[in-house]
Design a protein around this motif. Sequence first.
Motif, PDB file in Angstrom:
ATOM      1  N   ARG A  51      19.996   4.497 -23.019  1.00  0.00           N
ATOM      2  CA  ARG A  51      19.052   3.372 -23.050  1.00  0.00           C
ATOM      3  C   ARG A  51      18.010   3.545 -21.954  1.00  0.00           C
ATOM      4  O   ARG A  51      18.052   2.875 -20.909  1.00  0.00           O
ATOM      5  N   PRO A  52      17.067   4.474 -22.146  1.00  0.00           N
ATOM      6  CA  PRO A  52      16.032   4.665 -21.121  1.00  0.00           C
ATOM      7  C   PRO A  52      15.067   3.496 -21.073  1.00  0.00           C
ATOM      8  O   PRO A  52      14.725   2.892 -22.093  1.00  0.00           O
ATOM      9  N   SER A  53      14.635   3.170 -19.869  1.00  0.00           N
ATOM     10  CA  SER A  53      13.653   2.111 -19.651  1.00  0.00           C
ATOM     11  C   SER A  53      12.528   2.691 -18.808  1.00  0.00           C
ATOM     12  O   SER A  53      12.773   3.302 -17.767  1.00  0.00           O
ATOM     13  N   LEU A  54      11.299   2.515 -19.259  1.00  0.00           N
ATOM     14  CA  LEU A  54      10.150   3.122 -18.608  1.00  0.00           C
ATOM     15  C   LEU A  54       9.362   2.074 -17.838  1.00  0.00           C
ATOM     16  O   LEU A  54       8.897   1.088 -18.409  1.00  0.00           O
ATOM     17  N   GLN A  55       9.224   2.291 -16.533  1.00  0.00           N
ATOM     18  CA  GLN A  55       8.437   1.405 -15.673  1.00  0.00           C
ATOM     19  C   GLN A  55       7.203   2.161 -15.199  1.00  0.00           C
ATOM     20  O   GLN A  55       7.271   3.337 -14.893  1.00  0.00           O
ATOM     21  N   SER A  56       6.081   1.442 -15.100  1.00  0.00           N
ATOM     22  CA  SER A  56       4.857   2.113 -14.648  1.00  0.00           C
ATOM     23  C   SER A  56       3.959   1.200 -13.825  1.00  0.00           C
ATOM     24  O   SER A  56       2.791   1.507 -13.620  1.00  0.00           O
ATOM     25  N   GLU A  57       4.520   0.074 -13.336  1.00  0.00           N
ATOM     26  CA  GLU A  57       3.673  -0.791 -12.514  1.00  0.00           C
ATOM     27  C   GLU A  57       3.231  -0.040 -11.265  1.00  0.00           C
ATOM     28  O   GLU A  57       4.027   0.652 -10.634  1.00  0.00           O
ATOM     29  N   SER A  58       1.973  -0.199 -10.921  1.00  0.00           N
ATOM     30  CA  SER A  58       1.449   0.447  -9.720  1.00  0.00           C
ATOM     31  C   SER A  58       1.769  -0.398  -8.500  1.00  0.00           C
ATOM     32  O   SER A  58       2.177  -1.554  -8.604  1.00  0.00           O
ATOM     33  N   GLY A  59       1.590   0.190  -7.336  1.00  0.00           N
ATOM     34  CA  GLY A  59       1.777  -0.551  -6.093  1.00  0.00           C
ATOM     35  C   GLY A  59       2.903   0.010  -5.260  1.00  0.00           C
ATOM     36  O   GLY A  59       3.672   0.858  -5.689  1.00  0.00           O
ATOM     37  N   PRO A  60       3.007  -0.477  -4.027  1.00  0.00           N
ATOM     38  CA  PRO A  60       4.043   0.009  -3.115  1.00  0.00           C
ATOM     39  C   PRO A  60       5.416  -0.541  -3.486  1.00  0.00           C
ATOM     40  O   PRO A  60       5.556  -1.381  -4.362  1.00  0.00           O
ATOM     41  N   GLY A  61       6.432  -0.047  -2.801  1.00  0.00           N
ATOM     42  CA  GLY A  61       7.769  -0.586  -2.990  1.00  0.00           C
ATOM     43  C   GLY A  61       8.644   0.187  -3.945  1.00  0.00           C
ATOM     44  O   GLY A  61       9.790  -0.202  -4.181  1.00  0.00           O
ATOM     45  N   VAL A  62       8.142   1.296  -4.507  1.00  0.00           N
ATOM     46  CA  VAL A  62       8.961   2.074  -5.438  1.00  0.00           C
ATOM     47  C   VAL A  62      10.157   2.670  -4.708  1.00  0.00           C
ATOM     48  O   VAL A  62      11.276   2.698  -5.238  1.00  0.00           O
ATOM     49  N   GLY A  63       9.955   3.133  -3.479  1.00  0.00           N
ATOM     50  CA  GLY A  63      11.046   3.695  -2.702  1.00  0.00           C
ATOM     51  C   GLY A  63      12.176   2.699  -2.510  1.00  0.00           C
ATOM     52  O   GLY A  63      13.361   3.047  -2.646  1.00  0.00           O
ATOM     53  N   GLN A  64      11.838   1.444  -2.219  1.00  0.00           N
ATOM     54  CA  GLN A  64      12.860   0.414  -2.061  1.00  0.00           C
ATOM     55  C   GLN A  64      13.568   0.126  -3.373  1.00  0.00           C
ATOM     56  O   GLN A  64      14.779  -0.117  -3.402  1.00  0.00           O
ATOM     57  N   ARG A  65      12.837   0.181  -4.481  1.00  0.00           N
ATOM     58  CA  ARG A  65      13.467  -0.038  -5.782  1.00  0.00           C
ATOM     59  C   ARG A  65      14.452   1.077  -6.113  1.00  0.00           C
ATOM     60  O   ARG A  65      15.493   0.843  -6.733  1.00  0.00           O
ATOM     61  N   ILE A  66      14.127   2.302  -5.703  1.00  0.00           N
ATOM     62  CA  ILE A  66      15.057   3.420  -5.903  1.00  0.00           C
ATOM     63  C   ILE A  66      16.314   3.190  -5.072  1.00  0.00           C
ATOM     64  O   ILE A  66      17.438   3.347  -5.555  1.00  0.00           O
ATOM     65  N   LEU A  67      16.144   2.815  -3.812  1.00  0.00           N
ATOM     66  CA  LEU A  67      17.283   2.586  -2.930  1.00  0.00           C
ATOM     67  C   LEU A  67      18.162   1.445  -3.430  1.00  0.00           C
ATOM     68  O   LEU A  67      19.384   1.454  -3.253  1.00  0.00           O
ATOM     69  N   ARG A  68      17.560   0.448  -4.044  1.00  0.00           N
ATOM     70  CA  ARG A  68      18.319  -0.709  -4.550  1.00  0.00           C
ATOM     71  C   ARG A  68      19.003  -0.409  -5.878  1.00  0.00           C
ATOM     72  O   ARG A  68      19.736  -1.240  -6.402  1.00  0.00           O
ATOM     73  N   GLY A  69      18.732   0.767  -6.469  1.00  0.00           N
ATOM     74  CA  GLY A  69      19.319   1.096  -7.753  1.00  0.00           C
ATOM     75  C   GLY A  69      18.537   0.560  -8.933  1.00  0.00           C
ATOM     76  O   GLY A  69      19.008   0.606 -10.072  1.00  0.00           O
ATOM     77  N   GLN A  70      17.317   0.048  -8.689  1.00  0.00           N
ATOM     78  CA  GLN A  70      16.496  -0.498  -9.762  1.00  0.00           C
ATOM     79  C   GLN A  70      15.694   0.585 -10.479  1.00  0.00           C
ATOM     80  O   GLN A  70      15.166   0.355 -11.561  1.00  0.00           O
ATOM     81  N   VAL A  71      15.587   1.762  -9.861  1.00  0.00           N
ATOM     82  CA  VAL A  71      14.922   2.920 -10.459  1.00  0.00           C
ATOM     83  C   VAL A  71      15.826   4.126 -10.237  1.00  0.00           C
ATOM     84  O   VAL A  71      16.269   4.380  -9.116  1.00  0.00           O
ATOM     85  N   ASP A  72      16.125   4.855 -11.309  1.00  0.00           N
ATOM     86  CA  ASP A  72      16.994   6.037 -11.201  1.00  0.00           C
ATOM     87  C   ASP A  72      16.210   7.297 -10.856  1.00  0.00           C
ATOM     88  O   ASP A  72      16.700   8.153 -10.117  1.00  0.00           O
ATOM     89  N   LEU A  73      15.000   7.414 -11.409  1.00  0.00           N
ATOM     90  CA  LEU A  73      14.184   8.612 -11.184  1.00  0.00           C
ATOM     91  C   LEU A  73      12.718   8.211 -11.228  1.00  0.00           C
ATOM     92  O   LEU A  73      12.291   7.530 -12.166  1.00  0.00           O
ATOM     93  N   ALA A  74      11.951   8.623 -10.217  1.00  0.00           N
ATOM     94  CA  ALA A  74      10.528   8.298 -10.161  1.00  0.00           C
ATOM     95  C   ALA A  74       9.724   9.573  -9.970  1.00  0.00           C
ATOM     96  O   ALA A  74      10.179  10.518  -9.310  1.00  0.00           O
ATOM     97  N   LEU A  75       8.529   9.601 -10.550  1.00  0.00           N
ATOM     98  CA  LEU A  75       7.596  10.716 -10.370  1.00  0.00           C
ATOM     99  C   LEU A  75       6.384  10.202  -9.611  1.00  0.00           C
ATOM    100  O   LEU A  75       5.809   9.176  -9.976  1.00  0.00           O
ATOM    101  N   MET A  76       5.987  10.921  -8.562  1.00  0.00           N
ATOM    102  CA  MET A  76       4.841  10.485  -7.768  1.00  0.00           C
ATOM    103  C   MET A  76       4.293  11.636  -6.945  1.00  0.00           C
ATOM    104  O   MET A  76       4.988  12.629  -6.685  1.00  0.00           O
ATOM    105  N   GLU A  77       3.040  11.495  -6.528  1.00  0.00           N
ATOM    106  CA  GLU A  77       2.407  12.508  -5.687  1.00  0.00           C
ATOM    107  C   GLU A  77       2.732  12.312  -4.212  1.00  0.00           C
ATOM    108  O   GLU A  77       2.804  13.288  -3.457  1.00  0.00           O
TER     109      GLU A  77
END
Length: 320
Positions: free
Chosen positions: A153-179
Amino acid sequence: MCLGYAADYVLFTCTNRSVCSNISNDMERTRRLRELWNWLPVFRAVAETEHLPTAAAALFTSPASLSRTIGLLEENLGIALFDRVGRGLRLNASGAALLDSVRDGMRAIDEGVAVVDDNPWSGPIELWAESAYARCYLMPLIRTLLKLHPASRPSLQSESGPGVGQRILRGQVDLALMETPPVHAHLQVDVVQELRYGLYCDVSNALCNRQGLSLETLAAQASFAMIRQDDALGGLKRWPAHARPTSIVEVLDLAMASEACKALGLVAALPDVVAQGENLHRLDVPFSPAATLYAVYRKPVRSHPKTEALLEILQSQVAG
């Protein structure tokens, strides 16, 4: 013989006392952990939000209940985990250390459950990238994933803005792609692909017929779509000081910059992989800075087959 037997008896007795002492210590640790166990998810929610009402909403309880639980935990540990600032909470150094340990512990349990689960792909898989990279990388990944694991059950998130790192640490994002990956001891960062940028416009733009344009001339004559984030290659920060564009339309991300080229006749700095398939023309201008696309995920406590499989699919796409 009697002395030897007595010596053996004394050694046996001492060994048993040592074993009993170890068992007693283990039981004491278990008892103490049982006291803390039910409070730890509450602590994590409050520590990650530093806001009782937000944490309470996430846990479907009241702020007062969470406040009491935090008080019990601090009383049991004999140390403050938060600094009280007015009516607010700020995680202190002791709280931050405990939060790291709680995250690791929950992560280890999650990974252990995944190993013994008959269908480890049955749960949600949270993927994040800004929309341009989601189209280029994550949508093909999801297509392959669904073929290999139809129950996933993949879920795709693409909202822009800061805080992606914290979402990864909280378990809200499993894998993120970024520059520009966040830096944290509990985040793993892997290179996905080296990127090359170019200046692009719509195929109907009159600039397509201009050959041998200098960057200075283009900057003076064209209007540009610029990403608001200054550290992005699509923004002004990486441009040569002598050729800074003066006519600028600010956009949110690479996907919006691409659309602005087509809808508004603008020029934008885009990665070649993003511009491909967008009916855009790469201008003959000496401008081709490089960047790197990274995969960011929580550093595993043990082997994590699901994350490893996602990375394998991703790398296979890039190599192909």
